[in-house]
Design an enzyme around this catalytic site. Structure first.
Site, PDB file in Angstrom:
ATOM      1  N   LYS A 182       2.313  25.184  52.851  1.00 60.06           N
ATOM      2  CA  LYS A 182       3.724  25.564  52.771  1.00 60.06           C
ATOM      3  C   LYS A 182       3.883  27.037  52.473  1.00 60.06           C
ATOM      4  O   LYS A 182       3.095  27.608  51.732  1.00 60.06           O
ATOM      5  CB  LYS A 182       4.409  24.799  51.636  1.00 60.06           C
ATOM      6  CG  LYS A 182       4.859  23.438  52.039  1.00 60.06           C
ATOM      7  CD  LYS A 182       5.543  22.731  50.900  1.00 60.06           C
ATOM      8  CE  LYS A 182       4.609  22.448  49.765  1.00 60.06           C
ATOM      9  NZ  LYS A 182       3.469  21.629  50.059  1.00 60.06           N
TER      10      LYS A 182
ATOM     11  N   GLU B  20      -1.536   9.316  49.462  1.00 59.25           N
ATOM     12  CA  GLU B  20      -1.285   9.731  48.071  1.00 59.25           C
ATOM     13  C   GLU B  20       0.078   9.202  47.596  1.00 59.25           C
ATOM     14  O   GLU B  20       0.882   8.696  48.387  1.00 59.25           O
ATOM     15  CB  GLU B  20      -1.315  11.265  47.959  1.00 59.25           C
ATOM     16  CG  GLU B  20      -0.278  11.941  48.833  1.00 59.25           C
ATOM     17  CD  GLU B  20       0.352  13.160  48.179  1.00 59.25           C
ATOM     18  OE1 GLU B  20       0.704  13.084  46.976  1.00 59.25           O
ATOM     19  OE2 GLU B  20       0.530  14.169  48.863  1.00 59.25           O
TER      20      GLU B  20
HETATM   21  N1  PSU Z   1       3.304  19.301  48.972  1.00 61.58           N
HETATM   22  C1  PSU Z   1       4.355  18.607  49.444  1.00 61.58           C
HETATM   23  N2  PSU Z   1       4.738  17.480  48.819  1.00 61.58           N
HETATM   24  C2  PSU Z   1       4.082  17.022  47.736  1.00 61.58           C
HETATM   25  C3  PSU Z   1       2.951  17.761  47.243  1.00 61.58           C
HETATM   26  C4  PSU Z   1       2.606  18.890  47.886  1.00 61.58           C
HETATM   27  O1  PSU Z   1       4.951  18.996  50.422  1.00 61.58           O
HETATM   28  O2  PSU Z   1       4.479  15.991  47.197  1.00 61.58           O
HETATM   29  C5  PSU Z   1       2.178  17.236  46.068  1.00 61.58           C
HETATM   30  C6  PSU Z   1       0.814  16.708  46.525  1.00 61.58           C
HETATM   31  O3  PSU Z   1       0.544  15.494  45.834  1.00 61.58           O
HETATM   32  C7  PSU Z   1      -0.158  17.783  46.063  1.00 61.58           C
HETATM   33  C8  PSU Z   1       0.536  18.275  44.827  1.00 61.58           C
HETATM   34  O4  PSU Z   1      -1.466  17.313  45.827  1.00 61.58           O
HETATM   35  O5  PSU Z   1       1.921  18.281  45.140  1.00 61.58           O
HETATM   36  C9  PSU Z   1       0.066  19.651  44.415  1.00 61.58           C
HETATM   37  O6  PSU Z   1       0.608  19.959  43.181  1.00 61.58           O
HETATM   38  P1  PSU Z   1       0.103  21.255  42.396  1.00 61.58           P
HETATM   39  O7  PSU Z   1       0.568  22.403  43.238  1.00 61.58           O
HETATM   40  O8  PSU Z   1       0.780  21.170  41.069  1.00 61.58           O
HETATM   41  O9  PSU Z   1      -1.390  21.147  42.312  1.00 61.58           O
END
Ligand code: PSU
Ligand code: MN
Length: 305
Positions: free
Chosen positions: A162, A28
């Protein structure tokens, strides 16, 4: 290989691997545009690609650059993406918007899964997935990554969820969505910066070969949901939960005070925790992404043999 839309650019080595049915690992790019600061983001992206190549698979970093949907990035494109200041962060809802408006964007786990499946790439490595945020019972902040995992059949290798998320609720939604959650050599759900937690893992497998065999049965059943492989951070690189929890509560309090919401939540958290931990969280984050890339490559190789 199936015909892809005219706005897709596939890197030469990825195209060869698709033609010859060789192992490929999708990566990603929100982690590059919104997840880590420059220059660590580009160093991380390069070393993750190297890890995958060293294990006999081809890396395919997915992103949108000036409206072109890229499957695999050149060195120059990666450098460019890592320094763009106003990149979008795109998911299922806005990937088409970024392409039609000729924007540059990092793809989240959800958007990367969509592109990987469209191209026929079965394995994808990331750091952590989005999930149910703490307080979701009032904010309704539940990442689109979870619903994507419920309908797009790609193997996603991540280091668990996390602690900035409500992890028990995240597991519940994954179960509701029919996502197979497999711990790699672990009985508890890994907690991203920390290798274990007090939550039981739904399923456990101890080798890349068994994960590939599991996926082959899932394919025969045409389950149409993703397989989430939860891979613990190596113990030498982890940060104990007690230490992380202090940073997380502090960041959470600031976030509430500042009214941070929506797409900004995850990037805000990652940035504040990076600052509060004097960069230690970033070191752990890089180590776990590399570890996930290695396992994803092994799974891709096992899946193709
Ligand atoms: N967790 C991390 N680093 C990140 C992300 C999540 O430790 O960069 C990113 C990933 O691309 C994930 C996104 O798909 O954040 C999720 O964002 P949201 O919670 O806004 O859906
Ligand atoms: Mn969200």
């Amino acid at each position: 290989m199936k015909k892809l839309p005219g706005f897709v650019d596939i890197q030469e080595d990825v195209l060869d691997a698709l033609d010859q049915k060789k192992p490929i690992v999708a990566l990603e790019s929100t982690i590059i545009t919104h997840g880590m600061p420059f220059p660590e983001n580009v160093e991380m992206a390069r070393s993750v690609e190297d890890e995958i190549r060293a294990r006999g698979a081809v890396p395919a970093t997915i992103a949108v650059i000036d409206g072109r949907l890229k499957i695999g990035l050149s060195k120059e494109e990666l450098d460019q993406l890592a320094q763009v200041k106003d990149a979008l962060k795109i998911s299922r809802a806005d990937i088409a918007f970024a392409i039609s408006q000729r924007k540059t964007a990092g793809t989240t786990v959800a958007a990367t899964m969509i592109v990987a499946r469209m191209a026929g790439i079965r394995v994808f490595a990331t750091g952590g997935i989005g999930g149910v945020h703490a307080g979701a019972e009032t904010t309704f902040d539940i990442s689109a990554d979870l619903t994507e995992l419920g309908k797009t059949d790609v193997i996603v290798v991540a280091a668990g969820a996390k602690a900035i998320l409500d992890v028990p609720k995240t597991l519940e939604v994954l179960e509701t969505e029919g996502v197979s959650v497999v711990g790699f050599c672990t009985d508890t759900l890994p907690a991203f910066w920390t290798s274990g937690s007090d939550l039981d893992i739904p399923l456990r497998l101890d080798s890349a070969e068994e994960i590939a065999a599991f996926q082959k049965v899932r394919d025969e059943l045409e389950l149409e949901a993703g397989l989430l492989v939860a891979n613990p951070i190596p113990v030498d690189d982890e940060i104990p939960a007690e230490i992380m929890n202090g940073y997380i509560s502090a960041a959470q309090a600031e976030m509430t005070a500042q009214g941070v919401s929506g797409k900004q939540v995850t990037p805000f958290f990652l940035q504040r925790i990076f600052e509060l931990s004097n960069g230690e969280s970033l070191k752990a984050n890089i180590a776990l992404v590399k570890n996930n890339a290695r396992l994803a490559a092994d799974i891709a190789v096992a899946f193709h043999s």
